[in-house]
Design an enzyme around this catalytic site. Structure first.
Site, short mmCIF file in Angstrom:
data_model
loop_
_atom_site.label_atom_id
_atom_site.label_comp_id
_atom_site.label_asym_id
_atom_site.label_seq_id
_atom_site.Cartn_x
_atom_site.Cartn_y
_atom_site.Cartn_z
N SER A 136 -9.61 -24.93 18.81
CA SER A 136 -9.52 -24.37 20.04
C SER A 136 -10.41 -23.04 20.41
O SER A 136 -10.80 -22.55 19.48
CB SER A 136 -8.29 -24.12 20.52
OG SER A 136 -8.24 -23.49 21.88
N TYR A 149 0.21 -20.04 19.36
CA TYR A 149 -0.86 -21.12 19.49
C TYR A 149 -2.12 -20.21 18.96
O TYR A 149 -2.78 -20.89 18.00
CB TYR A 149 -0.96 -21.72 20.97
CG TYR A 149 -2.10 -22.63 20.92
CD1 TYR A 149 -1.88 -23.78 20.41
CD2 TYR A 149 -3.33 -22.23 21.69
CE1 TYR A 149 -3.12 -24.68 20.46
CE2 TYR A 149 -4.52 -23.07 21.77
CZ TYR A 149 -4.17 -24.38 21.18
OH TYR A 149 -5.10 -25.32 21.25
N LYS A 153 -4.61 -21.16 15.39
CA LYS A 153 -5.88 -21.73 15.51
C LYS A 153 -6.78 -20.61 14.98
O LYS A 153 -7.84 -21.09 14.19
CB LYS A 153 -6.16 -21.92 17.00
CG LYS A 153 -5.61 -23.22 17.73
CD LYS A 153 -5.79 -24.21 16.88
CE LYS A 153 -5.12 -25.42 17.43
NZ LYS A 153 -5.23 -26.75 17.03
#
Length: 282
Positions: A136, A149, A153
Site C-alpha cells: 500500500s 494497517y 504494510k
C-alpha cells in the site's frame, strides 16, 4: 508476449480481481484463490480452461503450501505469484484492540509470507520467477487512524526488500506494489473499523473516518488500469523493487519520504556522535 502461469491470492474482488482479469486478458493462465465456492466458480467462468479457482485461507500455512504444490503439479510451473490477499483495519492506536492488530498482521504479513515462501523453492530450482505482493502507499507513509494497517504494510515492505536482495542471484525478481486509493470495496465493506472509545480523538479522527466513508466508491484509482500496470511490470526484464500506483500515492509517498530525509539531515551531526572512535562499518 510470452504466456505465463500466474497465481494471485484474493481474486474475489478488488485489486486482486483486477490483476487476475488483466493477466487473463493478456492470454496468461491464472490461478486465483478465494474463500467461497461461489467465488471460485465465478472466477473460473471468466476464462474456462485458463482461470483456475482454489479455495484458500492464507493464514493457514499448510494449506497455502498444499495449494501451491498442487498447482505446480496440476496446472503448471508458476512464473508470477502475487500475494494480494489482505484487508484494512481502521482505528487510532489507543483504541485498537491488540487481538485485532494480531489478526491484521496474520493476514497482511504472515499470509503474504506464507504464499511467497511456498512458491520460492519452485522458482529457485528453475532459477527464474516473479514474486510480488500488494502492500500500500501506507507501507511507505502513515496516516492517523491506520496505525495497525500501516504497521502491517511497513513490515511487508521490509520483508520484500530484503527478500529481493536474497533471491536476485537466482534470477527471481521481487516487487512491492504500492497502490493509493482505488475504486474498490477496500474502504467500504472490506474495511474493519475499531470501536471508538476515547473522546479525546474525536476532533482529529472523526473527520478522517467520515471522509473515507464518503470517498468509498469514488476513489481516484482505476483498478483495471492497475491490473494492466502489474501485468506490464511482470513482462519487463528489470522490474522495479517498488511500484507506486496512483497520483495520490505518488504525492503522499514523496512527501513522507522527504520528511524522513529532512529529519536525517537535520540530526546528522547528533547521529554521528554515537559511534566508537574506531569500529567496523557495515
Amino acid at each position: 508476449m510470452q504466456k505465463r502461469t500466474w497465481l494471485v491470492t484474493g481474486v474475489g474482488s478488488g485489486l486482486g480481481r483486477a490483476i487476475a482479469e488483466a493477466a487473463l486478458g493478456a492470454g496468461h493462465t491464472v490461478v486465483g484463490t478465494v474463500r467461497s465456492e461461489g467465488d471460485r466458480q465465478g472466477f473460473e467462468a471468466l476464462e474456462p480452461g485458463r482461470a483456475h479457482g482454489r479455495l484458500l485461507e492464507v493464514t493457514d500455512d499448510r494449506a497455502v503450501s498444499r495449494v501451491i504444490d498442487e498447482v505446480e503439479r496440476g496446472v503448471g510451473p508458476l512464473d508470477v505469484v502475487v500475494a494480494n490477499a489482505g484487508y484494512g483495519l481502521e482505528g487510532t492506536f489507543e483504541e485498537t484492540p491488540l487481538d485485532e492488530v494480531r489478526r491484521q498482521f496474520e493476514v497482511n504479513v504472515f499470509g503474504a509470507m506464507a504464499t511467497l515462501q511456498a512458491a520460492l523453492p519452485h522458482m529457485r530450482r528453475r532459477r527464474r520467477g516473479r514474486l510480488m505482493a500488494v502492500t500500500s502507499m501506507g507501507g511507505l507513509m502513515a496516516v492517523p487512524g491506520m496505525s495497525a494497517y500501516c504497521g502491517s504494510k511497513f513490515a511487508l515492505e521490509g520483508i520484500l526488500e530484503a527478500l529481493g536482495k536474497e533471491v536476485a542471484q537466482f534470477g527471481i525478481h521481487v516487487t512491492a506494489i504500492e497502490p493509493g486509493s482505488f475504486r474498490t470495496d477496500w474502504a467500504g465493506r472490506s474495511m474493519t473499523r475499531a470501536e471508538r472509545t476515547v473522546d479525546d480523538y474525536d476532533e482529529l479522527f472523526e473527520p478522517i473516518r467520515e471522509a473515507r466513508r464518503k470517498a468509498s466508491g469514488n476513489q481516484l484509482g482505476d483498478p483495471a488500469r492497475a491490473g494492466d500496470a502489474v501485468v506490464h511490470i511482470a513482462s519487463v526484464d528489470r522490474p522495479p523493487a517498488h511500484l507506486v500506483l496512483g497520483s495520490d500515492a505518488l504525492r503522499l509517498v514523496t512527501a513522507a519520504r522527504s520528511a524522513v530525509d529532512e529529519d536525517i539531515r537535520a540530526w546528522e551531526t547528533l547521529s554521528r556522535t554515537t559511534d566508537f572512535a574506531e569500529g567496523a562499518q557495515l
